[in-house]
Design an enzyme around this catalytic site. Sequence first.
Site, PDB file in Angstrom:
ATOM      1  N   ARG A  34       0.784  -1.299  -0.137  1.00  0.00           N
ATOM      2  CA  ARG A  34       0.058  -0.111  -0.088  1.00  0.00           C
ATOM      3  C   ARG A  34       0.923   1.176  -0.077  1.00  0.00           C
ATOM      4  O   ARG A  34       1.602   1.587   0.991  1.00  0.00           O
ATOM      5  CB  ARG A  34      -1.079   0.009   1.185  1.00  0.00           C
ATOM      6  CG  ARG A  34      -1.857   1.195   1.278  1.00  0.00           C
ATOM      7  CD  ARG A  34      -2.804   1.082   2.438  1.00  0.00           C
ATOM      8  NE  ARG A  34      -3.678   2.265   2.134  1.00  0.00           N
ATOM      9  CZ  ARG A  34      -3.564   3.497   2.848  1.00  0.00           C
ATOM     10  NH1 ARG A  34      -2.241   3.537   3.675  1.00  0.00           N
ATOM     11  NH2 ARG A  34      -4.248   4.607   2.826  1.00  0.00           N
ATOM     12  N   GLY A  35       0.863   2.005  -1.102  1.00  0.00           N
ATOM     13  CA  GLY A  35       1.632   2.990  -1.347  1.00  0.00           C
ATOM     14  C   GLY A  35       1.821   4.177  -0.055  1.00  0.00           C
ATOM     15  O   GLY A  35       3.183   4.212   0.143  1.00  0.00           O
ATOM     16  N   ASP A  37       1.695   3.718   2.986  1.00  0.00           N
ATOM     17  CA  ASP A  37       2.301   3.349   4.096  1.00  0.00           C
ATOM     18  C   ASP A  37       3.870   3.129   3.960  1.00  0.00           C
ATOM     19  O   ASP A  37       4.541   3.417   4.945  1.00  0.00           O
ATOM     20  CB  ASP A  37       1.623   1.865   4.327  1.00  0.00           C
ATOM     21  CG  ASP A  37       0.100   1.937   4.832  1.00  0.00           C
ATOM     22  OD1 ASP A  37      -0.076   2.948   5.117  1.00  0.00           O
ATOM     23  OD2 ASP A  37      -0.519   0.929   4.962  1.00  0.00           O
ATOM     24  N   ARG A  39       5.633   3.544   0.551  1.00  0.00           N
ATOM     25  CA  ARG A  39       6.235   3.546  -0.981  1.00  0.00           C
ATOM     26  C   ARG A  39       7.408   4.515  -0.601  1.00  0.00           C
ATOM     27  O   ARG A  39       8.556   4.036  -1.445  1.00  0.00           O
ATOM     28  CB  ARG A  39       5.142   4.611  -1.602  1.00  0.00           C
ATOM     29  CG  ARG A  39       5.770   4.721  -3.013  1.00  0.00           C
ATOM     30  CD  ARG A  39       4.840   5.889  -3.675  1.00  0.00           C
ATOM     31  NE  ARG A  39       3.673   5.736  -3.866  1.00  0.00           N
ATOM     32  CZ  ARG A  39       2.691   6.251  -3.174  1.00  0.00           C
ATOM     33  NH1 ARG A  39       2.546   7.269  -2.353  1.00  0.00           N
ATOM     34  NH2 ARG A  39       1.247   5.875  -3.599  1.00  0.00           N
ATOM     35  N   GLU A 101      -4.523  -7.979  -5.843  1.00  0.00           N
ATOM     36  CA  GLU A 101      -3.360  -8.418  -6.437  1.00  0.00           C
ATOM     37  C   GLU A 101      -2.973  -9.663  -5.816  1.00  0.00           C
ATOM     38  O   GLU A 101      -2.285 -10.542  -5.962  1.00  0.00           O
ATOM     39  CB  GLU A 101      -2.334  -7.333  -6.061  1.00  0.00           C
ATOM     40  CG  GLU A 101      -2.304  -6.101  -7.266  1.00  0.00           C
ATOM     41  CD  GLU A 101      -1.307  -5.085  -7.022  1.00  0.00           C
ATOM     42  OE1 GLU A 101      -1.142  -4.216  -7.893  1.00  0.00           O
ATOM     43  OE2 GLU A 101      -0.437  -5.178  -6.206  1.00  0.00           O
TER      44      GLU A 101
END
Length: 454
Positions: A34-35, A37, A39, A101
């Site tokens: 999750r970006g 959190d 990225r 995903e």
Amino acid sequence: MKRKRDDSDAATSSSTGGVSESLGDEFDVFLNFRGPDTRLNFTDHLYHSLDGAGIRVFLDDAEIRKGEKIGGELLRAINNSRIYVPIFSRDYASSAWCLRELVHMVECLRRSTDKAILPIFFNVDPYDVKLGTGLYIDALKKHEDRFSYDELRRWKEALTEVASIKGWHCKDIGQGELIKLVTNEVLRKLSRGVGVVPDHLIGIDDHVQAVMDLLGKDSLDVRFVVIHGMSGIGKTTLAKVVFNQIASQFQGCSFLSDVCEFSQLGKIVKLQNRLLSEILKSQSIKVQDTDSGINMIRGRCRHKKVLIVLDNLDKRDQLAKLAEKCDWFGSGSRIIVTTRDISFLKIYKNNVSMHPKAYQFYEMGEMHDSLAIRLFSRYAFESDTPPLEYDKITREIVKITGGLPLALVVIGSSLCNESEEGWDDVLTKLKKMPHKEVQDILKGTCSQGVHQTS
């Protein structure tokens, strides 16, 4: 390789062919996260660590999507990646894209034997991901108004299944050390199955065990094992099987095929470059000449436990330019050499011929008749035994070829579905051909691509 796309990009990749059609083939690892959190911190550092080790990474920014189906470039990247690394963070389950995903990764894992999932638990416990606490359960409840019961069920099943896989927890370890552990494990898994072997392996087990004994799994010395025997006897196949079985035990691995041919073409530098690139997992290695290549190999590999196969050597200088001495490599390293003739490996002291102490030798002999018939039958009849009416001619062909695996494979393949006249014609030609001439013809066949049983 990073991929950041908007909806128009997604539409283009799913509706057109061209480059994006094959993008999935480029990736070893698919990062699922999750970006917001991770990225800009942990995931970014992990990506650069993997990329720096020569690993092809698909890093996808799922937060910018607005559609509800995985497709196009992203679908191909998941389908064709070998290793999946989901990074479970505290708000991971709030992302429908992350969950989609994850489900697709689990489905790919179930359909394949050569894929793996390596989960990372970032500020969460596996128990949270297994829905044992309210952390992920509450996040999933917020999706109930937008997504069907069946999709929510698949998300929950995927979370529970992946959380049961052994992974890493960042609670008691620094991020730098964790990233190092993940990178090393990915390298270890990718090193498996490098050498492709034939579909039908007959009578190989005893040879494999004998070579394994010579390699000495638990010995910390640096050891050379030389597999030798006539052309077509199966030396390369044996080396590949052994390589595939033990590659995961080493920090770096390289299988160099047809060293003799490269040497004759003046391309030893190319082999030095490949050896270094594979062992160091770096595409930035550039060897300029053989001397600099020697210096780089003994300088960069001396502290690494490596596995190297040098296939088809016939001159001492080939070994000298690729893996001449034990002190070029770290303790526990193993170098496997295949060759038809071991005389070039001898050293002379006071006119007495001898071999270096670090060398162990294994000579491959011809196949036993029963195994040779079985191998030939696999290729000629797609069966373990010949039909009764072909039993006599099969035994004659096996006798003429001397039980050489390569001869049995080549001739058996050529006779598959052939008429009786075709069989008689082949047998007549073989009877007129001396055994040595059969071998010479097979050497030519090897150089054209049928070399996996040589």
